[in-house]
Scaffold this active site. Structure first.
Site: not given
Ligand SMILES: NC(=O)c1ccc[n+]([C@@H]2O[C@H](COP(=O)([O-])OP(=O)(O)OC[C@H]3O[C@@H](n4cnc5c(N)ncnc54)[C@H](O)[C@@H]3O)[C@@H](O)[C@H]2O)c1
Length: 289
Positions: A138, A142
């Site tokens: 992961y 990133k």
């Molecule tokens: N949640 C956290 O704590 C956190 C922290 C740091 C970074 N991030 C980053 O923020 C972003 C969003 O995270 P989140 O928590 O909203 O996750 P989430 O899983 O709630 O949302 C991800 C969205 O992306 C869509 N998705 C997944 N795979 C896909 C694909 N192959 N093609 C198109 N759509 C796809 C999913 O359907 C979902 O709607 C991610 O890149 C994650 O790495 C999240």
């Protein structure tokens, strides 16, 4: 601007889309089916054709779609979705003249959160220049996605902003709130997180600022709250859990403030004008429930 938000139906995506829709025309690309009334492309970011179709006519892209945390059994998907997905977004941006990219990176790029054996920061607070030693696929994908942005942006005239998001706090999700609050009673549980967090509404603020940022060509920013989830001063946490850290710096008043965060957000404040508005103390009512 017309802005494509990949992963716009996810937990962060929904809040980001709502915030951006006040100022911009917003489209979504997501593997999930969107609700009626939203402009959604259903498609996978690992499919270049799906990405190209959704990117046509956009001025900017906010790239959120990814596996959002580490799953040991899904290594191949990290490469396909988290890495190749970013590659497809950047390729399409270059080919179609989409000039701005805001990428949702993570503090996992530094490697402390999911370490296998304890990793100790070289110095505190952790700023953007700190060495990065991702400790799983992961964090690695990133960091590599940021590096893709870094490689594409100057060469092709893109402006790209990577936001290294702290662990996101969704205040309406009770389980999520309980987990963070457990660190107050048992700070050892938050140690590998460096007691760091960011409210999803502040993430949306950072994304909006990233879209209007005119510097570049590629910049990375820590995006977190302006404190730590702890009932004790930050220096007590450092003394108790990270006494091995060789150097403490006064970045953003780290040595003088009572509870500064351990990932410095000084750069996002200074360069983007980021001002986190929401903190864990606001959520006490969830904790009481
Ligand atoms: N949640 C956290 O704590 C956190 C922290 C740091 C970074 N991030 C980053 O923020 C972003 C969003 O995270 P989140 O928590 O909203 O996750 P989430 O899983 O709630 O949302 C991800 C969205 O992306 C869509 N998705 C997944 N795979 C896909 C694909 N192959 N093609 C198109 N759509 C796809 C999913 O359907 C979902 O709607 C991610 O890149 C994650 O790495 C999240």
């Amino acid at each position: 601007m017309r802005v494509l938000v990949t992963g716009g139906l996810g937990r962060i995506g929904k809040v980001v889309v709502e915030r951006l829709a006040a100022e911009h025309e917003v489209d979504i690309l997501d593997v999930a089916e969107g609700p009626e009334g939203k402009r959604c492309f259903v498609g996978n970011v690992s499919d270049p054709a799906a990405v190209a179709e959704a990117m046509a006519g956009q001025d900017a892209v906010v790239h959120l779609a990814a596996l959002y945390r580490y799953y040991p059994e899904r290594h191949a998907e990290f490469v396909e979705v988290n890495y190749k997905g970013t590659f497809n977004v950047l390729e399409a941006a270059v080919k179609q003249g989409v000039g701005k990219v805001v990428y949702a990176s993570s503090i996992c790029a530094y490697g402390f959160l999911n370490y296998h054996e304890k990793l100790v920061p070289s110095y505190l607070p952790v700023d953007e220049g700190h060495p990065k030693t991702p400790s799983d696929l992961y964090g690695l994908t990133k960091l590599q996605s940021e590096q893709l942005c870094q490689a594409y942006a100057p060469r092709y005239g893109l402006r790209a902003v990577s936001l290294r998001l702290a662990t996101v706090w969704f205040p309406d999700q009770l389980e999520n709130t309980r987990r963070f609050y457990s660190w107050l009673a048992a700070p050892e549980q938050g140690a590998n997180y460096l007691w760091n967090y960011v409210d999803v509404r502040d993430v949306a603020q950072a994304v909006a600022l990233g879209l209007s940022y005119e510097g570049g060509p590629h910049e990375a920013f820590n995006v977190g709250a302006d404190d730590a989830v702890a009932d004790v001063p930050t220096r007590d946490l450092v003394r108790r859990f990270y006494s091995e850290v060789a150097e403490l710096r006064n970045t953003d008043g780290f040595l003088t403030r009572e509870r500064p965060p351990l990932y410095a957000i000084a750069r996002a404040k200074e360069v983007l004008g980021y001002r986190p508005q929401h903190g864990w103390r606001d959520y006490a009512r969830f904790y009481e429930a």
